[in-house]
Write an enzyme that holds these catalytic residues in place. Structure first.
Site, PDB file in Angstrom:
ATOM      1  CB  SER A  16      -0.919   0.009   1.228  1.00  0.00           C
ATOM      2  OG  SER A  16      -0.152  -0.041   2.413  1.00  0.00           O
ATOM      3  CG  HIS A  48      -3.068  -1.289  -2.759  1.00  0.00           C
ATOM      4  ND1 HIS A  48      -3.518   0.005  -2.682  1.00  0.00           N
ATOM      5  CD2 HIS A  48      -3.129  -1.779  -1.486  1.00  0.00           C
ATOM      6  CE1 HIS A  48      -3.828   0.291  -1.430  1.00  0.00           C
ATOM      7  NE2 HIS A  48      -3.610  -0.777  -0.697  1.00  0.00           N
ATOM      8  CD  GLU A  90      -4.751   2.189  -5.739  1.00  0.00           C
ATOM      9  OE1 GLU A  90      -4.921   3.366  -6.051  1.00  0.00           O
ATOM     10  OE2 GLU A  90      -4.112   1.842  -4.720  1.00  0.00           O
ATOM     11  CG  ASN A 107      -3.969   4.049   0.604  1.00  0.00           C
ATOM     12  OD1 ASN A 107      -5.136   3.940   0.987  1.00  0.00           O
ATOM     13  ND2 ASN A 107      -3.111   3.054   0.680  1.00  0.00           N
TER      14      ASN A 107
END
Length: 715
Positions: free
Chosen positions: A423, A444, A456, A494
């Site tokens: 991440s 991810h 992702e 994120n």
């Protein structure tokens, strides 16, 4: 050249006519306005047959009855009147089917959704297969619409208003046994005998309407109906917070039909369908549908075949990845962990998930055993030699991940792809010592893996096109929506999430109570508020990435200084029972942990307007999303919108950050950010990309229908 019909009739020796639905050159059957003359033609042919005893509608496709109406047909409507007329056309053709003098049976296998179920409801009887692919439902509400071809009128009369409202307001699809129990279908049978059973039902003759269950009959009286609709309205408002106008119109249409008769109900349904089609909420939801459908078709040609998958690490993420690989992708998966306990933990994770399905009767015990047999484990690399793709899900430690790359290159085949579930760590650094860097990629997942729909996919500069395509293909088979993003800290999801949560924390430090912050964003349209989200993700995990982002992008990513006290107090969120909320006791309603206020030296008091809290958090996210597109973190506004909606629950009725900014207008976004900057500080400074768009009067999308290039169905 005459268009090939999607409907054709043959009459059997027992005088039962079989109308086969088979849309030419399409994998799934969908309903289009152009088919109305074709349906009328076969109905007229049937009427003219002198000894016809009954009709059966059945699909010519192997796995689809009718998956719904063609959404592009709805999207092409330019006015509420256009859409209303489209609904009326559908209502009229269903009424013609319902008025046939012979018994009509729908023989259903595969998806029977939206307009497909409305056609089935116009028949006298319905029989479906017990196959896992068979689903029945009216999902129009998920596109900001209501069923427009009589569904709001026929379904309540068949199964009762209470059960019908539950289906129409949620859009959920039923399995065969659920549909049978509810009275939606008359029989559920193996696929092999579907037509035979449908013919037998047709030969039974016309059937009088079945009496409703006692509970539904009680709710159908004036007093019961008043209670039912009042309760349904209250529950709907509590879930939607007024953000989805379709729910209110559904209640109106159903109630009108029950109280004023089916003709008035049809008029209310068509009028509501027309007006809802023109709402910005429905437009945004339809564009999301087109975008996600288009995304599913990418990279199909370039991917290599996948037969066996490996997973490194048996923790929460590794266990979840193994579970979806076996259960959704149907691929054998081998887990490696340094401890036997880790492998057992991962196996138990899958067993528990499958056992829940068995308990809900969504899966048989034998089915659970078959899926569990796909998962094996080892403390070494036995069984990894022929894995086409290995997913690494170990701790977020660069040297450890580089070690995993070296071991996979040593023990696996030269073509094996190494996909890192990270991440925060750059994929280029993970691949820095690789012998075959072209095989290294980021993948991810979001926690919990079995529930979160997005992944992702992160190639570094040296990742091959085949590696990207094959990784995307695996994600799709796992039931995920995959977006390809750039290899920069925080990737995309994120990165836009961090400023949003940080701003929520600043509101908290200003003294705003935990629950009012979360309530403001839930009312705005998020499924959970930012404080609760941080508890669910894990406070330790959520804050670990902030220093990396701050180092790369500057102090706008800096966590408020006082926040260090939360981590120092060993608060990790739900996973250790200590976070912003309390997780003790059996109460279903989550309670804020008030001891946190003294820890942060604040006196909680609700001072800020909820709309201002939502605006502050949202504007931080939108500003960062604009930067991400400008820097090429996401390939397109479409990918960014999909990532935000599927990854963090960005309100779907707004369409995603970029569609929402287009709706607001770049100039308005810049002005709002500038006002917040003067009031709260430089972190709200509008980014250069936004300023330039505002000056040029540009949208993120070239037009509001840019992604509508596919003829696909869901309604």
């Amino acid at each position: 050249m005459e268009q090939q019909s999607a409907f054709y009739l043959s009459v059997r020796s027992d005088n039962i006519g079989v109308i086969v639905i088979d849309v030419p050159n399409e994998k799934m059957n969908t309903l289009k306005a152009a088919f109305i003359p074709q349906i009328r033609e076969v109905i007229n042919q049937a009427r003219q047959h002198p000894t016809l005893a009954g009709l059966v509608f059945i699909s010519g496709k192997p796995d689809s009855f009718i998956a719904g109406a063609d959404i592009s047909m709805i999207d092409a409507c330019r006015s509420a009147d256009d859409a209303r007329k489209l609904a009326e056309q559908g209502q009229h053709i269903m009424a013609e089917i319902a008025a046939l003098p012979v018994p009509v049976v729908a023989a259903i296998h595969g998806p029977c959704l939206g307009g497909g179920l409305e056609l089935a409801l116009a028949c006298d009887r319905r029989v479906c297969t017990l196959d896992e692919k068979t689903r029945l439902g009216l999902p129009e509400v998920q596109l900001g619409l209501l069923p427009g071809s009589g569904g709001t009128q026929r379904l309540p009369r068949l199964i009762g208003a209470s059960q019908a409202l539950n289906l129409i307001l949620t859009g959920k699809a039923l399995r065969a046994k659920q549909a049978l129990k509810m009275g939606l279908v008359d029989e559920a049978v193996p696929h092999a005998i579907l037509l035979d059973v449908a013919v037998k039902l047709a030969l039974k003759g016309k059937r009088e309407r079945r009496p409703l269950p006692l509970r539904e009959r009680l709710l159908n009286g004036p007093a019961g109906r008043a209670v039912l609709f009042r309760l349904a309205a209250r529950q709907s408002e509590a879930k939607t917070h007024g953000n989805y106008p379709a729910t209110r119109r559904i209640l109106e249409a159903v109630r009108t039909g029950l109280e004023q008769g089916i003709r008035a109900g049809h008029e209310a349904e068509a009028l509501a369908f027309g007006e809802l089609t023109m709402t910005p909420q429905s437009a945004a939801l339809r564009q999301l549908f087109f975008a996600s459908t288009a995304l599913k078709k990418e990279y199909e040609a370039e991917s290599a075949p996948l037969q066996r998958i490996g997973v490194l690490g048996g923790g929460l993420m590794g266990g979840g990845i193994a579970a979806v690989t076996a259960a959704k992708a149907g691929l054998p998966v081998r887990i490696k962990d340094i401890r036997v306990e880790g492998i057992n933990h991962a196996m138990k994770y899958s067993w528990d998930l499958l056992s829940k399905k068995v308990k809900r009767r969504q899966l048989t015990a034998a089915g659970r055993q078959r899926q569990m047999a796909l998962i094996t484990g080892s403390t070494d690399y036995r069984g990894f030699a022929q894995r086409e793709l290995v997913i690494e899900a170990v701790f977020e430690d660069l040297s450890l991940k580089q070690q995993m790359v070296a071991e996979v290159e040593q023990h696996c085949a030269p073509h094996t792809i190494f996909a890192s579930n990270t991440s925060s760590l750059p994929i280029a650094q993970i691949a820095a010592r690789a012998q075959r860097p072209e095989n290294i990629i980021g993948l991810h997942y979001f926690s919990p893996v079995d529930k979160m729909p997005l992944v992702e996919v992160i190639p570094h500069q040296g990742t091959s096109a085949s590696t990207i395509a094959t990784t995307v293909a695996l994600a799709k088979r796992q039931g995920k929506t995959a977006i390809v993003v750039a290899d920069r800290p925080g990737f995309y999801v994120n990165r836009i999430l961090a400023p949003y949560i940080n701003e929520a924390m600043r509101c908290l430090l200003e003294g705003e109570p935990i629950e009012t912050i979360d309530d403001a964003l839930v009312r705005f349209g998020f499924p959970v508020g930012p404080v609760q989200l941080l508890d669910e993700v894990g406070i330790d995990v959520g804050t670990k990435i902030l220093p990396i982002l701050e180092q790369e992008y500057g102090e706008r990513f800096a966590a408020p200084a006082a926040f260090a006290a939360v981590l120092k107090d060993d608060r990790k969120g739900r996973k250790n029972g200590r976070g912003f909320y309390r997780y003790d006791g059996g109460s279903k309603k989550r309670q804020p942990d008030k001891s946190l206020y003294s820890l942060l030296h604040i006196q909680p008091q609700h001072r800020l307007d909820g709309a201002l809290i939502a605006q502050r958090c949202m504007m931080m996210m939108l500003n960062e999303a604009a930067r991400c597109l400008d820097e090429g973190i996401v390939r397109s506004p479409r990918d960014g919108d999909i990532g935000a909606v599927f990854g963090i629950g960005f309100p779907p009725f707004l369409g995603g950050p970029y569609r929402y900014m287009d709706r607001l207008g770049a100039a308005n976004v810049v002005n709002t950010l500038a006002n917040l900057m003067h009031q709260y500080g430089d972190r709200f400074a509008p980014c250069e990309a936004l300023r330039q768009r505002a000056e040029r009067g540009e949208n993120f999308y070239n037009s509001l229908t840019e992604t509508n290039t596919h003829n696909d169905s869901a309604a």
